[in-house]
Design a protein around this motif. Sequence first.
Motif, mmCIF file in Angstrom:
data_model
loop_
_atom_site.group_PDB
_atom_site.id
_atom_site.type_symbol
_atom_site.label_atom_id
_atom_site.label_comp_id
_atom_site.label_asym_id
_atom_site.label_seq_id
_atom_site.Cartn_x
_atom_site.Cartn_y
_atom_site.Cartn_z
ATOM 1 N N GLU A 181 0.846 -1.285 -0.017
ATOM 2 C CA GLU A 181 -0.117 0.126 -0.040
ATOM 3 C C GLU A 181 1.045 1.324 -0.072
ATOM 4 O O GLU A 181 0.763 2.307 -0.779
ATOM 5 N N VAL A 182 1.735 1.122 0.673
ATOM 6 C CA VAL A 182 2.878 2.418 0.724
ATOM 7 C C VAL A 182 3.425 2.650 -0.488
ATOM 8 O O VAL A 182 3.676 3.810 -1.173
ATOM 9 N N THR A 183 3.964 1.328 -1.079
ATOM 10 C CA THR A 183 4.722 1.351 -2.199
ATOM 11 C C THR A 183 3.838 2.181 -3.443
ATOM 12 O O THR A 183 4.185 2.723 -4.260
ATOM 13 N N ALA A 184 2.548 1.727 -3.342
ATOM 14 C CA ALA A 184 1.339 2.238 -4.448
ATOM 15 C C ALA A 184 1.204 3.774 -4.015
ATOM 16 O O ALA A 184 1.047 4.593 -4.942
ATOM 17 N N CYS A 185 1.204 4.084 -2.890
ATOM 18 C CA CYS A 185 0.571 5.419 -2.839
ATOM 19 C C CYS A 185 1.947 6.336 -2.390
ATOM 20 O O CYS A 185 1.673 7.702 -2.965
ATOM 21 N N SER A 186 2.874 6.117 -1.926
ATOM 22 C CA SER A 186 4.060 7.067 -1.615
ATOM 23 C C SER A 186 4.444 7.997 -2.517
ATOM 24 O O SER A 186 4.874 9.140 -2.448
ATOM 25 N N PRO A 187 4.423 7.419 -3.807
ATOM 26 C CA PRO A 187 5.029 8.552 -4.927
ATOM 27 C C PRO A 187 4.106 9.780 -5.230
ATOM 28 O O PRO A 187 4.592 10.838 -5.627
ATOM 29 N N PHE A 188 2.899 9.407 -4.669
ATOM 30 C CA PHE A 188 2.047 10.984 -4.741
ATOM 31 C C PHE A 188 2.438 11.687 -3.649
ATOM 32 O O PHE A 188 2.325 12.698 -3.672
ATOM 33 N N LEU A 189 2.787 10.958 -2.846
ATOM 34 C CA LEU A 189 3.114 12.044 -1.488
ATOM 35 C C LEU A 189 4.245 12.737 -1.728
ATOM 36 O O LEU A 189 4.645 13.884 -1.397
ATOM 37 N N ILE A 190 5.341 11.947 -2.464
ATOM 38 C CA ILE A 190 6.574 12.442 -2.678
ATOM 39 C C ILE A 190 6.433 13.864 -3.913
ATOM 40 O O ILE A 190 7.010 14.976 -3.718
ATOM 41 N N ARG A 191 5.648 13.377 -4.703
ATOM 42 C CA ARG A 191 5.202 14.681 -5.910
ATOM 43 C C ARG A 191 4.338 15.578 -5.075
ATOM 44 O O ARG A 191 4.720 16.764 -5.464
ATOM 45 N N GLN A 192 3.733 15.616 -4.034
ATOM 46 C CA GLN A 192 3.165 16.466 -3.541
ATOM 47 C C GLN A 192 4.198 17.450 -2.690
ATOM 48 O O GLN A 192 4.262 18.592 -2.672
ATOM 49 N N LEU A 193 5.084 16.910 -2.053
ATOM 50 C CA LEU A 193 6.217 17.548 -1.506
ATOM 51 C C LEU A 193 6.917 18.303 -2.364
ATOM 52 O O LEU A 193 7.507 19.322 -2.257
#
Length: 270
Positions: A181-193
């Motif tokens: 779940e983290v692998t699938a979602c964290s790229p969007f967090l990184i892009r937000q930052l």
Amino acid sequence: MPDSRWICLQQLKARLEYYQEIGIESVSPQVLTVLSNWKSLRSPDQVSAPPSAPLRMVRESSVNPLETSQTLSMFETSLSQAARDESLEQVRDDLGDCRRCKLWPTRSHIVFGSGNPHAQLVFVGEGPGADEDMQGLPFVGKAGQLLTKIIESISLKREEVYICNVVKCRPPNNRFPERDEVTACSPFLIRQLEVIKPKVICCLGAAAAQTLLNTKAPIGALRGRFRDYRGAQLMVTYHPAYLLRNPSAKREVWEDMKKVREALLTEDRE
């Protein structure tokens, strides 16, 4: 043993494909040219580099041939340029009606994030809870009310900061997000930052800290001091939900937030 240059190439190519897959396509043609010219290396069936491997793994490669250094530089510059050209709205559009992991069937709403898109301070939590899932907004339940008080304790208003989570859908029973779940979602967090470019990031709890710092260390070993994260200062502290269960830890969070406040003031003076 596979040629270490080929391993580096495979990691670069995997990372490139990964970013293209999540919507970052503005990659320098020079990068593609260098990659395509490395045809004298060993066959790809000798190595395996997962798309989720952090770029730091490439930088820490045991070899540093000139072409590797040049390619990394162009690659990182290209990704940085792509992020500068993005907006939070574009990242949200790319997320779409996300079904990239097993959390989507039980959610009511995707909880993308809220706040000032130009915030100097970003809070990153673990994932939405029941109230957040119903409203589609981060930190609106009891833990969110406590977070608001924490923000106000350093003379800021909630609307002045940005708040988001590692995963955008509620894990069942508020369990810890699982690795896929983290692998699938964290790229969007990184892009937000990358879009917001805050001066300070405050990780609330172990999930956020371990994700952004790429570590398995417990929160007790992580909290209380700054680390560099892509040009921002990253502070780890306890999640407000933990404070509701363990009020005695509020003193430690206050000490962490004083450091955050001082870091923001220092940045302003500079």
